[in-house]
Scaffold this motif. Structure first.
Motif, PDB file in Angstrom:
ATOM      1  N   MET A  65      -1.873 -21.965  17.717  1.00 37.96           N
ATOM      2  CA  MET A  65      -2.355 -21.604  16.398  1.00 37.96           C
ATOM      3  C   MET A  65      -3.417 -20.506  16.496  1.00 37.96           C
ATOM      4  N   TYR A  66      -4.311 -20.620  17.476  1.00 34.39           N
ATOM      5  CA  TYR A  66      -5.356 -19.615  17.623  1.00 34.39           C
ATOM      6  C   TYR A  66      -4.766 -18.249  17.947  1.00 34.39           C
ATOM      7  N   ALA A  67      -3.720 -18.240  18.739  1.00 30.63           N
ATOM      8  CA  ALA A  67      -3.079 -16.979  19.114  1.00 30.63           C
ATOM      9  C   ALA A  67      -2.460 -16.318  17.899  1.00 30.63           C
ATOM     10  N   VAL A  68      -1.815 -17.094  17.039  1.00 29.65           N
ATOM     11  CA  VAL A  68      -1.212 -16.539  15.826  1.00 29.65           C
ATOM     12  C   VAL A  68      -2.291 -15.911  14.957  1.00 29.65           C
ATOM     13  N   VAL A  69      -3.398 -16.599  14.801  1.00 33.35           N
ATOM     14  CA  VAL A  69      -4.514 -16.065  14.009  1.00 33.35           C
ATOM     15  C   VAL A  69      -5.063 -14.785  14.651  1.00 33.35           C
ATOM     16  N   ALA A 112       3.799  -8.529  12.282  1.00 38.76           N
ATOM     17  CA  ALA A 112       5.120  -9.158  12.354  1.00 38.76           C
ATOM     18  C   ALA A 112       5.228 -10.054  13.587  1.00 38.76           C
ATOM     19  N   LEU A 113       4.667  -9.621  14.711  1.00 37.10           N
ATOM     20  CA  LEU A 113       4.671 -10.455  15.913  1.00 37.10           C
ATOM     21  C   LEU A 113       3.931 -11.764  15.667  1.00 37.10           C
ATOM     22  N   GLY A 114       2.808 -11.687  14.967  1.00 36.39           N
ATOM     23  CA  GLY A 114       2.048 -12.902  14.664  1.00 36.39           C
ATOM     24  C   GLY A 114       2.831 -13.863  13.790  1.00 36.39           C
ATOM     25  N   ALA A 115       3.519 -13.316  12.784  1.00 44.27           N
ATOM     26  CA  ALA A 115       4.331 -14.169  11.913  1.00 44.27           C
ATOM     27  C   ALA A 115       5.482 -14.789  12.696  1.00 44.27           C
ATOM     28  N   LEU A 148      -6.343  -8.878  20.374  1.00 41.73           N
ATOM     29  CA  LEU A 148      -4.892  -8.939  20.541  1.00 41.73           C
ATOM     30  C   LEU A 148      -4.525  -9.141  22.012  1.00 41.73           C
ATOM     31  N   LEU A 149      -5.214  -8.452  22.884  1.00 41.64           N
ATOM     32  CA  LEU A 149      -4.978  -8.600  24.321  1.00 41.64           C
ATOM     33  C   LEU A 149      -5.259 -10.035  24.761  1.00 41.64           C
ATOM     34  N   ALA A 150      -6.374 -10.593  24.303  1.00 42.50           N
ATOM     35  CA  ALA A 150      -6.732 -11.974  24.659  1.00 42.50           C
ATOM     36  C   ALA A 150      -5.734 -12.972  24.069  1.00 42.50           C
TER      37      ALA A 150
END
Length: 191
Positions: free
Chosen positions: A1-5, A54-57, A136-138
């Motif tokens: 979830m944190y990565a998506v955010v 779009a990648l996050g979605a 984004l890298l993290a």
């Protein structure tokens, strides 16, 4: 979830910053500086920022294998955006404002534009974008390290056609068509 955010925040900041002033080009022939937007300074900024959104979605509903692919794409986008943003945030090169200067003055060529510009001053937007690309890298690295532990996103919406409740009763016409779609003959001996 944190990565998506993280992906969504980075993409949002990038998309917003594409329309904001990144560089103020002071010229010898004008009192007011020429304002250069992020999209003009880094041509791939708007497109890659939208791709990151779009990648996050997609990451929020992706299966395990696709998560790794999306994370690698996120790493690539972060690397490309950092490479484009870092020089502008430190000391903007003339090439980042050359197209806008040529459009405004009609002059082209490195020597002509160099003689025209007295200073290139970055605003705070390249730094904000650089922070977003670091996020984004993290987030991409986090996905690579933890994707195997995530719950499967799409499976909760799938229905197993082999599971049938005994108390479901007779099939209606829609159920019969569904049975045919799954390769089962609803009029066969098992019914």
């Amino acid at each position: 979830m944190y990565a998506v955010v993280g992906f969504l925040i980075a993409g949002g900041i990038g998309t917003i910053s594409a329309t904001q002033t990144w560089i103020m080009a002071r010229r010898v022939d004008a009192a007011e500086p020429l304002l250069v937007t992020g999209a003009d300074a880094v041509p791939l900024l708007a497109a890659l920022s939208l791709a990151v959104l779009a990648l996050g979605a997609a990451l929020s509903i992706a299966g395990r294998a696709l998560r790794y692919v999306l994370a690698v794409l996120g790493l690539g986008a972060a690397a490309a955006l950092i490479a484009g943003t870092l020089p502008i945030s430190l000391d903007p090169p003339l090439s980042s404002v050359a197209p806008v200067l040529t459009k405004a003055t009609g002059l082209s060529g490195g020597k002509a534009l160099q003689a025209l510009v007295t200073a290139l001053e970055p605003t705070a937007w390249p730094v904000a974008a650089l922070i977003a690309w670091t996020l984004l890298l993290a987030a991409s690295a986090f996905v690579l390290l933890t994707a195997h532990r995530w719950k499967a996103g799409g499976r909760r919406y799938e229905q197993n056609p082999a599971v049938r409740h005994a108390d479901a009763g007779p099939l209606d016409p829609v159920d019969s068509w569904d049975e045919l779609s799954h390769g089962t003959d609803p009029t066969g001996p098992s019914r």
